[in-house]
Design an enzyme around this catalytic site. Structure first.
Site, PDB file in Angstrom:
ATOM      1  N   THR A   2       0.839  -1.185   0.000  1.00 34.95           N
ATOM      2  CA  THR A   2       0.000   0.000   0.000  1.00 34.95           C
ATOM      3  C   THR A   2       0.877   1.238   0.000  1.00 34.95           C
ATOM      4  O   THR A   2       2.056   1.162   0.344  1.00 34.95           O
ATOM      5  CB  THR A   2      -0.950   0.018   1.212  1.00 34.95           C
ATOM      6  OG1 THR A   2      -1.869   1.106   1.078  1.00 34.95           O
ATOM      7  CG2 THR A   2      -0.212   0.145   2.525  1.00 34.95           C
TER       8      THR A   2
ATOM      9  N   CYS B 129      -2.152   6.453  -4.663  1.00 27.63           N
ATOM     10  CA  CYS B 129      -2.911   5.500  -3.854  1.00 27.63           C
ATOM     11  C   CYS B 129      -2.851   4.165  -4.582  1.00 27.63           C
ATOM     12  O   CYS B 129      -2.980   4.114  -5.812  1.00 27.63           O
ATOM     13  CB  CYS B 129      -4.350   5.946  -3.668  1.00 27.63           C
ATOM     14  SG  CYS B 129      -5.321   4.771  -2.708  1.00 27.63           S
TER      15      CYS B 129
END
Length: 181
Positions: free
Chosen positions: A83, A146
């Site tokens: 992430t 993201c």
């Protein structure tokens, strides 16, 4: 080849991309039937997202630390967090972000669509419109900052260079497993 420990689940949709890119990179580099040696620890994103929303980075760090220790015990040679948000690094890049309304739209699409596996043409166009506005303001490249954004927007969708941090991160993680760098 070194064993990669993956801390995934933030979201699991983007963890799939990591797994795919790791294996494609290893296959391309070594040929034949080679694939990445990896161990996956998938956290519960609901718990992590609550920490993020509340600014409780210490609790998030505890969760990730526990996951990393479990991966280390399982035989991982090094750890990759699948992430972007959980990486808090400053690298001297001048960053231009979308305006407040656009940031809200980006976050809404991430949490209410992409993290739930929903990919829509309407949302893709909204992202491309935001990218267009950034280009008009003079940006020279767009960081897909993201992990899930690359599920929606691809380099083929625009002329401006896109830097999909998920692809960059996963590819480099795979190469490190081979090179030991």
């Amino acid at each position: 080849m070194k064993t990669i420990g993956l801390i995934g689940g933030m979201s699991w949709e983007s963890t799939i991309t990591y797994y795919q890119v790791l294996n494609e990179t290893i296959k391309q580099a070594l040929g034949g039937l080679h694939s990445a040696k990896c161990i996956l620890y998938s956290v519960d994103f609901e718990e992590i997202e609550k920490c993020q929303a509340n600014g409780d980075w210490n609790r998030s760090a505890e969760i990730l630390s526990d996951a990393a220790q479990s991966l280390e015990k399982a035989g991982a040679d090094y750890i990759v967090i699948c992430t972007n948000t959980m990486h808090k690094e400053n690298r001297g890049i001048h960053v231009v972000i979308p305006n407040e309304d656009q940031v809200e739209l980006v976050n809404d699409i991430i949490y209410n669509e992409l993290c739930l596996g929903v990919i829509s043409n309407e949302s893709k166009q909204q992202y491309l419109d935001i990218i267009g506005d950034l280009v008009k303001s003079g940006v020279q490249g767009v960081i897909l900052g993201c992990t899930e954004i690359g599920l929606l927007v691809k380099q083929d969708d625009t002329d401006i260079p896109l830097f999909d941090t998920t692809l960059i991160h996963a590819k480099n993680a795979a190469l490190i497993s081979i090179d030991g760098a």
